[in-house]
Design a protein around this motif. Structure first.
Motif, PDB file in Angstrom:
ATOM      1  N   GLY A 188      37.779  38.002  36.134  1.00 28.16           N
ATOM      2  CA  GLY A 188      38.849  38.599  36.936  1.00 28.16           C
ATOM      3  C   GLY A 188      40.084  38.678  36.072  1.00 28.16           C
TER       4      GLY A 188
ATOM      5  N   GLU B  14      30.950  43.199  39.353  1.00 30.08           N
ATOM      6  CA  GLU B  14      31.258  43.321  40.779  1.00 30.08           C
ATOM      7  C   GLU B  14      30.189  42.635  41.621  1.00 30.08           C
TER       8      GLU B  14
ATOM      9  N   LYS C  57      40.757  45.786  34.614  1.00 30.38           N
ATOM     10  CA  LYS C  57      41.603  46.991  34.596  1.00 30.38           C
ATOM     11  C   LYS C  57      41.399  47.792  33.309  1.00 30.38           C
TER      12      LYS C  57
ATOM     13  N   ARG D  62      45.286  37.894  40.563  1.00 29.36           N
ATOM     14  CA  ARG D  62      44.926  39.306  40.418  1.00 29.36           C
ATOM     15  C   ARG D  62      43.450  39.458  40.022  1.00 29.36           C
ATOM     16  N   ASP D  63      42.741  40.226  40.824  1.00 26.26           N
ATOM     17  CA  ASP D  63      41.298  40.462  40.611  1.00 26.26           C
ATOM     18  C   ASP D  63      40.489  39.169  40.557  1.00 26.26           C
TER      19      ASP D  63
END
Ligand code: UDX
Length: 415
Positions: free
Chosen positions: A257, A290, A263, A326-327
C-alpha cells in the motif's frame, strides 16, 4: 544556497529540513495554512522519524506567499501527483504550482534552476513544466535551468534515506542546470548519475514498479506455497543466497500500500497504454496486489461466520513507522468486513486518527479489546504486536508475526 520548495508534504518537508540542515536557507511554500503554522512553530505536520529534531535545530520558514521565489537559486517542485479515477497521474497541482512560479520569476534577472522532485510520468517536465515556465518570457537553458531529481525516500525512514541516499539521480536539461543541482548535493556521500529529464522520470517510476513486482511475485509464490504446505519465508531465505535475487522486498503477506507504489504503478500502466503498449507484467502486479488484500477475509471465513462476529484489526497504517493510511490494505479489509456485517474494532499505535476520517463507524480500542474479539486480523507488523499473548485466539496473520502462531487457530496468508 537559497532554496524554495513548493509543497510541504512528506517529500517537500523532509527535503526542506535536510537541505537546511546541510547549511542552506530554505523557504517552504504551501497552500495549507495549518501546515504553514505548524512548520513555523517547529512542529512537524506529519509523523516522520527524526524530523522533529531537525526542525528544532534549523530555521525553516513556511509561507503561502510565492513571492519568496524571486530570491531563490533553486526552486523545487514537491507537490503531490495523486491518482485520477482512470489510474492516470493527476498533474493538476504541478500545473498550478508551475504557473505560480512562472508569474513570480518574470522580473528575475539572476540565473535559477527549477527542479521537479514530484514523481511524474516520463515526459512531464519537458512537455508540461518547461512550456509553462517559459510563459514568463524567459528561455529554459538560457535564462534558467531545469532538472528532474526523483526522491527515493521510504516513509518512516525518509530523513535517514535523504541523508544517506543509495543514489542521486540528476535529470538535466543542460550541463549548467545539472552542475547547479550537483553542487547542492556535494556534502552527501552517494553515487551520482546524470541523465536526461525523461530518463530520470522513468528511473523513478520503473524503480517503484520493480519493488511492487518483487512483492507481488513473492505473494504469488506464497499463495502456491500455502496450498503445498510450504513456508514462503523459508523459501525466500533460501532464494536470498543468490545475490542476483537478494533478500529485500520478499516479505510475503497482504501486499503493498502507501502513497507511492500503487499510484506510480497505475500511472505507468496508463502511460504505456497511451503510447500503444500493453504492459502485461505491470497489470498483473497490480491485479494480484488488489486480490491479496482480501486473502485474510477469505481465510477468516474458514473459521468464523463473519456476520455478527466481532473482528479486531491489529494495525491500520500501510506499514509500521508511519501514521499514513493511504492505500493501506486495512481500507479494503475494513470495507468488506463492514459490508459483510462484522463488528469491526481496531488498534494502531499511530494511524487511528487518520483511519477514523475514512471509517468513523469502526470502534477504535486498545490492543486488549482487539484481542478479545471473536477473531483477530494482523494487518501491520508493528513491533508492539510481536510479543502479545495470542493464546486461545483466532488469528489471521497478514504480516508474519511468529508469536501469533501460538493462537488456538492460526492462519498465515502465504505460509
Ligand atoms: C516506497 C519506496 O520504497 C521508496 O523508495 C519510494 O520513494 C516511495 O515508495 P514507501 O511507500 O514508504 O516507499 O513504502 P515501502 O517501505 O516501500 O513499502 C510499501 C508497501 O509494501 C508497504 O505496504 C509494505 O508493507 C509493503 N511491503 C514491503 C511488503 O508487503 N513486502 C515487502 O517485502 C516490502
Amino acid at each position: 544556497m537559497l532554496i524554495s520548495i513548493v509543497g510541504s508534504g512528506y517529500v517537500g518537508l523532509v527535503a526542506g529540513a535536510c537541505f537546511a540542515k546541510l547549511g542552506n536557507k530554505v523557504t517552504l511554500i504551501d497552500i495549507d495554512s495549518e501546515t504553514i503554522e505548524a512548520i513555523n512553530k517547529g512542529i512537524p505536520p506529519i509523523y516522520e522519524e527524526g524530523i522533529s529534531e531537525i526542525l528544532s535545530q534549523v530555521h525553516l520558514e513556511a509561507t503561502s506567499d510565492y513571492r519568496q521565489i524571486v530570491n531563490s537559486d533553486i526552486i523545487f517542485l514537491c507537490v503531490g501527483t495523486p491518482v485520477n479515477e482512470d489510474g492516470s497521474m493527476s498533474l493538476e497541482h504541478i500545473t498550478k504550482a508551475t504557473e505560480q512560479i512562472a508569474t513570480e520569476v518574470e522580473g528575475k534577472r539572476e540565473y535559477y534552476v527549477v527542479v521537479v522532485k514530484s514523481t511524474v510520468v516520463p515526459g512531464t517536465t519537458e512537455e508540461l513544466v518547461i512550456p509553462i515556465l517559459e510563459r514568463s518570457g524567459q528561455k529554459a537553458g538560457r535564462d534558467f535551468g531545469v532538472c528532474m531529481a526523483p526522491e527515493f525516500l521510504r516513509e518512516g525512514k525518509a530523513v535517514y534515506d535523504f541523508m544517506n541516499p543509495m543514489r542521486v539521480i540528476i535529470g538535466e536539461l543542460d550541463k549548467r542546470s545539472g552542475d547547479t543541482l550537483l553542487d547542492l548535493h556535494r556534502n552527501l556521500d552517494a553515487p551520482v548519475m546524470r541523465t536526461s529529464l525523461r530518463t530520470a522520470e522513468m528511473i523513478k517510476v520503473a524503480s517503484n514498479a520493480f519493488l511492487a513486482m518483487k512483492i507481488s511475485y513473492i505473494n504469488e509464490i506464497g499463495n502456491i506455497c500455502k496450498q503445498l504446505g510450504i513456508d514462503t519465508y523459508e523459501v525466500a531465505r533460501g532464494m536470498a543466497f543468490d545475490d542476483r535475487i537478494g533478500s529485500q522486498f520478499l516479505d510475503a503477506g497482504i501486499g503493498f500500500g502507501g502513497s507511492c507504489l500503487p499510484k506510480d504503478l497505475k500511472a505507468l500502466i496508463v502511460k504505456a497504454k497511451q503510447v500503444g503498449y500493453r504492459p502485461g507484467i505491470l497489470e498483473e502486479i497490480l491485479r494480484l496486489n488488489e486480490k491479496q488484500a482480501l486473502e485474510p477475509v477469505q481465510l477468516l471465513k474458514k473459521h468464523v461466520s463473519i456476520h455478527g462476529a466481532s473482528v479486531g484489526l491489529l494495525g491500520l497504517a500501510f506499514k509500521p513507522g508511519t501514521d499514513d493510511v493511504r492505500d493501506s490494505r486495512a481500507i479494503e479489509i475494513a470495507r468488506v468486513l463492514l459490508q459483510e456485517g462484522a463488528k469491526v474494532k481496531a488498534y494502531d499505535p499511530l494511524a487511528m486518527a487518520n483511519f477514523k476520517k475514512l471509517f468513523p463507524q469502526i470502534d477504535y480500542v486498545t490492543i486488549e479489546e482487539v484481542l478479545d474479539c471473536d477473531a483477530v486480523l494482523i494487518i501491520t507488523e508493528w513491533d508492539e504486536f510481536k510479543d502479545l499473548d495470542y493464546r486461545g485466539k483466532v488469528v489471521i496473520d497478514g504480516r508474519r508475526i511468529p508469536k501469533a502462531r501460538e493462537a488456538r487457530i492460526y492462519e498465515g496468508v502465504c505460509w
